[in-house]
Write a protein that holds these residues in place. Sequence first.
Motif, mmCIF file in Angstrom:
data_model
loop_
_atom_site.group_PDB
_atom_site.id
_atom_site.type_symbol
_atom_site.label_atom_id
_atom_site.label_comp_id
_atom_site.label_asym_id
_atom_site.label_seq_id
_atom_site.Cartn_x
_atom_site.Cartn_y
_atom_site.Cartn_z
ATOM 1 N N ARG A 87 0.834 -1.201 0.000
ATOM 2 C CA ARG A 87 0.000 0.000 0.000
ATOM 3 C C ARG A 87 0.873 1.257 0.000
ATOM 4 O O ARG A 87 2.087 1.197 0.170
ATOM 5 C CB ARG A 87 -0.893 0.019 1.243
ATOM 6 N N ASP A 88 0.226 2.385 -0.158
ATOM 7 C CA ASP A 88 0.923 3.672 -0.100
ATOM 8 C C ASP A 88 1.018 4.083 1.359
ATOM 9 O O ASP A 88 0.138 4.752 1.900
ATOM 10 C CB ASP A 88 0.156 4.718 -0.908
ATOM 11 N N LEU A 89 2.087 3.646 2.018
ATOM 12 C CA LEU A 89 2.236 3.827 3.453
ATOM 13 C C LEU A 89 3.164 4.980 3.789
ATOM 14 O O LEU A 89 4.055 5.336 3.005
ATOM 15 C CB LEU A 89 2.798 2.552 4.100
ATOM 16 N N GLN A 90 2.967 5.521 4.961
ATOM 17 C CA GLN A 90 3.907 6.487 5.504
ATOM 18 C C GLN A 90 5.186 5.751 5.939
ATOM 19 O O GLN A 90 5.137 4.561 6.278
ATOM 20 C CB GLN A 90 3.299 7.194 6.715
ATOM 21 N N PRO A 91 6.334 6.445 5.938
ATOM 22 C CA PRO A 91 7.586 5.772 6.337
ATOM 23 C C PRO A 91 7.490 5.090 7.701
ATOM 24 O O PRO A 91 8.052 4.012 7.894
ATOM 25 C CB PRO A 91 8.604 6.916 6.359
#
Length: 516
Positions: free
Chosen positions: A56-60
């Motif tokens: 997924r498009d995750l935060q660091p």
Amino acid sequence: MELDVLIDLLQTGDQEVVQKALLEFNKEYAQCFFFNEEERERRKRMGELLMDFLGRDLQPCSQLVSLEAVRILSRDKHALAPFASRESMGALARLAGIEHADERGPRRVPDGEVVSEALKCLCNTVYNSESAQAAAGEMRLVHGLAERLKADGGGGGGGATAAVGGGGRDTSFYELRLMFLLTALLVDVRRQLARELHGVNLLTDTLEAALGLRWLDLYEVATVRDRPPLRRDETDRVMEVLKILFNITFDTSRRQVDEEDAALYRHLAAILRHCLLIDSDSKERTQEFHGHTVNLLVNLPLMCLDVLLTPKVDPGSVEYMGMNMDTVEILLDFMDKRLDRGLKLRESLTPVLNLLTESSRYHRETRKFLRTRVLPPLRDVKNRPEVGEALRNKLVRLMTHVNTDVKHCAAEFLFVLCKENVSRFVKYTGYGNAAGLLAARGLLGGGRGDGKYSEEEDTDTEEYKEAKPNINPVTGRVEEKLPNPMEGMTDEQKEYEAMKLVSMFDKLSRYVERGY
């Protein structure tokens, strides 16, 4: 954190909830290296969901906590399937920033901590899974690692023999750790790095940068004798570069090299000389560091090891025949310490013995210097050669070691120091200890080996010359003459004893013929 609960959250929860649950899981299992077998299938399922979550498009921060969970799970070699597929390896490689350029698309540059954690996951997975190793080879990960080394300007190191834990090492350490694993486990990758990617040049530059070298001459590094020891992290990086270089140069000493390659290996040998002259943060770490240095020196062409002797003699240097013998002295001390430890001699001692043996064959000054230290003029003729704590005594004891490699290396070293002269060899070791090597060489009857050496010089001491007629050549020491066992016997008794001896020989010959 119950695995069933975590699995449900990975399937249905949002990023923030999953991140909080994974933080709890990671804290609970941070030091766990032995897992419950009954939960293995649930861990596999959790691994599959983690890899989906990472897609997924995750935060660091969410990427980092997810990768920490992958690292923990990847310690279990029986639950690696979710991470060992080509798809999962590709995802981890992208997060580590080492995917091969041909497979690289537009992407966000990973966070430094994310890169480090992804590299740890790859190290664990590659170390424990043949499927992951095959995928790494197909994906040409070593090319991506080489690109990173070039981009970093050559400052890193790595290597592993066990699962990676947490910790505060920099990214370059784990890049090189993964490179070491790939070259250790995959022959094709070893060849790719050595030939296609000019790995010796690349890693020599990396080694030079990691050590922060300053050059005095073409093949002489400035070495400050009272410099502070390398820090632990510096030593770790340097040692891993040495291990990778060892992997990709294993056949170098057995083939001819051209002038360009010879210059490269001389440059590397000069750096390795510097490595032998500096210390790490402890005696144990220094021994390990020097051990990897010696292993690599064994791989280099003998003609290129002359740079070990060429630096000018400075105050405090060990000088012999006008040559700087600092390196040879350190190698000798290193060998002596390994002899005293007596542990895993085949792995720990034979490399330095081989290095000193071949250097002595090739470089006359090295051989003569070593002979003064190992085989000084013989004065002790009352004790057996294997009795005592001098270097000669320790090495002679190894000539009857149970390990064939250890026994052969010790005997070969002493034989070369004796200029492969049988009588001199027997003089220093005793015929009983020397018999194994002499039989293998077909020299039991005397003579000398195939080596080309200068003319013999007389090195016998007055003590040895005086005692020589009474020295037992088998034991190598002076022994009292035993009384004649047949003294006082009648002719009939002598004949009886002779017939007994003939009978015993007859029985022995028949025993051998039957194959017993």
